[in-house]
Design a protein around this motif. Structure first.
Motif, mmCIF file in Angstrom:
data_model
loop_
_atom_site.group_PDB
_atom_site.id
_atom_site.type_symbol
_atom_site.label_atom_id
_atom_site.label_comp_id
_atom_site.label_asym_id
_atom_site.label_seq_id
_atom_site.Cartn_x
_atom_site.Cartn_y
_atom_site.Cartn_z
ATOM 1 N N ALA A 170 -0.563 6.431 20.090
ATOM 2 C CA ALA A 170 -0.086 5.285 19.314
ATOM 3 C C ALA A 170 0.294 5.691 17.893
ATOM 4 C CB ALA A 170 -1.161 4.202 19.294
ATOM 5 N N LEU A 171 -0.471 6.591 17.283
ATOM 6 C CA LEU A 171 -0.151 7.038 15.928
ATOM 7 C C LEU A 171 1.128 7.873 15.908
ATOM 8 C CD1 LEU A 171 -3.700 7.960 14.564
ATOM 9 C CD2 LEU A 171 -2.257 6.053 13.842
ATOM 10 N N ASN A 172 1.330 8.691 16.935
ATOM 11 C CA ASN A 172 2.577 9.458 17.019
ATOM 12 C C ASN A 172 3.775 8.531 17.154
ATOM 13 O OD1 ASN A 172 2.559 12.371 16.843
ATOM 14 N ND2 ASN A 172 1.087 12.353 18.531
ATOM 15 N N HIS A 173 3.617 7.507 17.952
ATOM 16 C CA HIS A 173 4.695 6.524 18.113
ATOM 17 C C HIS A 173 4.982 5.835 16.782
ATOM 18 C CE1 HIS A 173 6.536 2.644 19.320
ATOM 19 N NE2 HIS A 173 7.084 3.375 20.284
ATOM 20 N N LEU A 174 3.923 5.528 16.040
ATOM 21 C CA LEU A 174 4.074 4.871 14.742
ATOM 22 C C LEU A 174 4.797 5.784 13.758
ATOM 23 C CD1 LEU A 174 3.175 2.139 13.512
ATOM 24 C CD2 LEU A 174 1.168 3.314 12.609
ATOM 25 N N ALA A 175 4.441 7.067 13.752
ATOM 26 C CA ALA A 175 5.062 8.020 12.829
ATOM 27 C C ALA A 175 6.559 8.172 13.101
ATOM 28 C CB ALA A 175 4.368 9.373 12.944
ATOM 29 N N LYS A 176 6.951 8.060 14.362
ATOM 30 C CA LYS A 176 8.350 8.261 14.734
ATOM 31 C C LYS A 176 9.194 6.998 14.604
ATOM 32 C CE LYS A 176 7.190 11.934 18.030
ATOM 33 N NZ LYS A 176 7.109 12.313 19.464
ATOM 34 N N ASN A 177 8.566 5.821 14.679
ATOM 35 C CA ASN A 177 9.342 4.583 14.786
ATOM 36 C C ASN A 177 9.109 3.569 13.674
ATOM 37 O OD1 ASN A 177 10.618 4.866 17.651
ATOM 38 N ND2 ASN A 177 8.462 5.385 17.949
ATOM 39 N N SER A 178 8.235 3.878 12.729
ATOM 40 C CA SER A 178 7.914 2.884 11.697
ATOM 41 C C SER A 178 8.990 2.771 10.629
ATOM 42 C CB SER A 178 6.584 3.237 11.032
ATOM 43 O OG SER A 178 6.706 4.448 10.292
ATOM 44 N N GLY A 179 9.761 3.843 10.434
ATOM 45 C CA GLY A 179 10.750 3.840 9.363
ATOM 46 C C GLY A 179 10.132 4.025 7.989
ATOM 47 N N LYS A 180 8.857 4.386 7.938
ATOM 48 C CA LYS A 180 8.159 4.589 6.672
ATOM 49 C C LYS A 180 7.613 6.014 6.590
ATOM 50 C CE LYS A 180 6.603 -0.237 6.268
ATOM 51 N NZ LYS A 180 7.307 -0.554 5.004
ATOM 52 N N VAL A 225 0.713 -2.612 19.430
ATOM 53 C CA VAL A 225 -0.178 -3.296 18.487
ATOM 54 C C VAL A 225 -0.040 -2.696 17.089
ATOM 55 C CG1 VAL A 225 -2.586 -3.771 17.896
ATOM 56 C CG2 VAL A 225 -1.834 -3.942 20.274
ATOM 57 N N PHE A 226 -0.093 -1.363 16.994
ATOM 58 C CA PHE A 226 -0.003 -0.695 15.692
ATOM 59 C C PHE A 226 1.328 -1.005 15.010
ATOM 60 C CE2 PHE A 226 -3.075 3.111 16.584
ATOM 61 C CZ PHE A 226 -4.106 2.206 16.767
ATOM 62 N N LEU A 227 2.416 -0.887 15.752
ATOM 63 C CA LEU A 227 3.738 -1.106 15.170
ATOM 64 C C LEU A 227 3.914 -2.567 14.755
ATOM 65 C CD1 LEU A 227 6.330 0.399 14.479
ATOM 66 C CD2 LEU A 227 7.230 -0.211 16.735
ATOM 67 N N GLY A 228 3.401 -3.486 15.569
ATOM 68 C CA GLY A 228 3.485 -4.904 15.223
ATOM 69 C C GLY A 228 2.708 -5.220 13.956
ATOM 70 N N ALA A 229 1.521 -4.606 13.807
ATOM 71 C CA ALA A 229 0.724 -4.829 12.597
ATOM 72 C C ALA A 229 1.452 -4.299 11.370
ATOM 73 C CB ALA A 229 -0.635 -4.154 12.746
ATOM 74 N N LEU A 230 2.077 -3.135 11.507
ATOM 75 C CA LEU A 230 2.793 -2.551 10.373
ATOM 76 C C LEU A 230 3.984 -3.424 9.964
ATOM 77 C CD1 LEU A 230 3.549 1.178 9.827
ATOM 78 C CD2 LEU A 230 5.383 -0.483 9.567
ATOM 79 N N LYS A 231 4.719 -3.922 10.942
ATOM 80 C CA LYS A 231 5.898 -4.733 10.629
ATOM 81 C C LYS A 231 5.528 -6.083 10.021
ATOM 82 C CE LYS A 231 9.071 -2.652 13.978
ATOM 83 N NZ LYS A 231 9.900 -2.863 15.200
ATOM 84 N N ASN A 232 4.322 -6.560 10.314
ATOM 85 C CA ASN A 232 3.887 -7.867 9.798
ATOM 86 C C ASN A 232 2.835 -7.726 8.699
ATOM 87 O OD1 ASN A 232 5.246 -9.942 11.630
ATOM 88 N ND2 ASN A 232 4.356 -8.537 13.122
ATOM 89 N N ILE A 233 2.863 -6.594 8.004
ATOM 90 C CA ILE A 233 1.803 -6.274 7.056
ATOM 91 C C ILE A 233 1.676 -7.317 5.950
ATOM 92 C CG2 ILE A 233 3.166 -4.830 5.476
ATOM 93 C CD1 ILE A 233 -0.232 -3.807 6.851
ATOM 94 N N ASP A 234 2.782 -7.824 5.450
ATOM 95 C CA ASP A 234 2.727 -8.802 4.357
ATOM 96 C C ASP A 234 2.095 -10.112 4.824
ATOM 97 O OD1 ASP A 234 3.878 -7.028 2.581
ATOM 98 O OD2 ASP A 234 5.924 -7.712 2.986
ATOM 99 N N LEU A 235 2.455 -10.551 6.019
ATOM 100 C CA LEU A 235 1.868 -11.775 6.573
ATOM 101 C C LEU A 235 0.366 -11.601 6.772
ATOM 102 C CD1 LEU A 235 1.943 -14.564 7.940
ATOM 103 C CD2 LEU A 235 2.528 -13.389 10.087
ATOM 104 N N LEU A 236 -0.037 -10.450 7.298
ATOM 105 C CA LEU A 236 -1.457 -10.200 7.543
ATOM 106 C C LEU A 236 -2.251 -10.223 6.236
ATOM 107 C CD1 LEU A 236 -1.170 -7.309 10.178
ATOM 108 C CD2 LEU A 236 -1.744 -9.705 10.612
ATOM 109 N N LYS A 237 -1.691 -9.651 5.190
ATOM 110 C CA LYS A 237 -2.388 -9.649 3.899
ATOM 111 C C LYS A 237 -2.523 -11.060 3.343
ATOM 112 C CE LYS A 237 -1.359 -4.905 2.471
ATOM 113 N NZ LYS A 237 -0.746 -4.020 1.450
#
Length: 417
Positions: A240-250, A375-387
């Protein structure tokens, strides 16, 4: 006023250290000193600690370490409990030493933790023995930040009933799992109340400066995973972390933050290093013993708490990794793999008044690596809402900030200095 605090704190072999237990104790210590500045505190701890606080005396565990020895002590004490006037028969034993210690104090406070269960029976015996001694000596007893269960046998169920019948106040930190293990009779539930974990409102002893440890300008992910036996669980998180590193755009930067560690950086950190370092396409920073323990500006639990607060998101199977994040408005994905850790993880998330946040409590047995990636990617994309959800919910939880001092004030013998 003289207060005896029983806490599962102290250093083990090789300077072994448990961040969560220390944070709970430190918060309780701070509460007492803030509201009752003239109080004298004695710490009854697991082993020699590195407190450096205004503590009159520290007493390391007086009782046998193993379950058998403590069970024998408990049975003997039950016999004595039936006849108060025979307590003098024990005065030259370890029980007698403990009785003398308790008798020198006005209050016994059992600091929080998740050890009243059949998984760690020695702790259950220990707390039952000390509670019975305190009540034989007519001392008020409060237990804060507790989790009960799982209970798997009649003997341990009896011990829980004894504790709940004789304690003055018992504070549960989860509102569902623990209460389900307690008989519905009022004699066991009438002294129970509910509040957030003892460390939720942790305040530092001094100003911390750890800005040099964490890089600004990157998207910082804190990873706090306990030492799992199963490599399959780590493999899911790694995928999941590898997927996040490749697809997060960050531009990601991962910090491995242990909650149990020693001076050789084993325990949590050794396993996380072996699994993640060099296997994810981003920079990974292990938070070592040297960073945590040798910081000139704060205690280890304060340093880990502050580091967690500098993350953009946290992924944790450690209960206090979750607590440290939630309490500082940092979105966190809590992962667990069995009923014991499910109760702790979901118990932490249950205090947050947001279904969006609660969905980040994840049973790893029900998710594949690809499912966890979503789950990880969804949390990252919605980080402002979650905060925003956490900020709103934590404002609501402020009503619990004074729960512990209010419990202390409720005892008629206690007078504010």
């Amino acid at each position: 006023m003289k207060v005896l605090i029983l806490a599962d704190v102290g250093q083990g072999g090789n300077n072994w250290y448990h961040i969560g237990d220390e944070a709970m104790f430190l918060r309780n210590y701070n509460v007492i000193k803030k509201h009752y500045s003239n109080s004298q505190i004695t710490l009854l701890s697991r082993s020699k600690s590195r407190q450096g606080l205004d503590i009159k005396e520290e007493i390391n565990d007086l009782f046998p370490r193993g379950c058998v020895g403590r069970l024998i002590l408990f049975i003997s004490l039950c016999v004595q409990f039936l006849s108060y006037h025979t307590l003098h028969l024990f005065l030259k034993s370890k029980v007698g030493e403990m009785a003398k210690l308790i008798n020198r104090h006005d209050l016994l406070l059992i600091s929080g933790g998740g050890n009243l269960n059949s998984l760690f029976p020695a702790y259950l015996y220990n707390r039952t023995i000390i509670l019975l001694l305190a009540k034989m000596l007519d001392k008020p007893v409060i237990a804060t930040g507790q989790t009960i269960g799982p209970i798997s046998n009649l003997r341990d169920s009896l011990l829980i009933k004894i504790i709940l019948r004789h304690i003055d106040r018992f504070v549960l930190r989860d509102r569902k799992f623990s209460i389900s293990t307690i008989p519905k009779s009022n004699q066991y539930r009438k002294r129970i109340s509910f509040s957030v974990d003892d460390a939720y409102f942790l305040e530092y002893m001094s100003d911390l400066d750890i800005s040099g440890v964490v890089t600004m300008g990157t998207f910082n992910i804190g990873i706090s995973l306990r030492d799992w036996d199963s490599d399959d669980l780590y493999a899911k998180v790694l995928l999941a972390l590898n997927h996040l590193a490749k697809n997060s755009g960050k531009k990601l930067k991962i910090y491995l933050i242990p909650h149990i560690f020693d001076k050789d950086n084993r325990c949590d950190l050794e396993k996380m290093r072996n699994i993640f370092v060099g296997k994810i396409d981003c920079e990974i920073v292990p938070i070592t013993y040297q960073i945590i323990s040798e910081s000139p500006s704060g205690r280890p639990e304060e340093v880990v708490h502050a580091l967690t607060g500098l993350m953009d998101i946290v992924i944790s199977s450690r209960y206090h990794g979750i607590i440290f994040a939630l309490s500082q408005n940092i979105p966190v994905v809590g992962v667990y793999e069995n009923d014991y850790y499910r109760a702790k993880t979901e118990g932490a998330f249950d205090w947050i008044n947001s279904d969006t946040i609660k969905k980040l409590s994840i049973d790893l047995n029900r998710f594949s690596g690809n499912g966890l990636s979503i789950v990880f990617l969804g949390a990252l994309k919605n980080i402002d809402l979650l905060k925003k959800e956490l900020v709103r919910s934590n404002k609501e939880l402020l009503v619990h900030k004074d729960d512990i001092p209010n419990l202390l004030k409720a005892l008629c013998f206690w007078s504010k200095k």
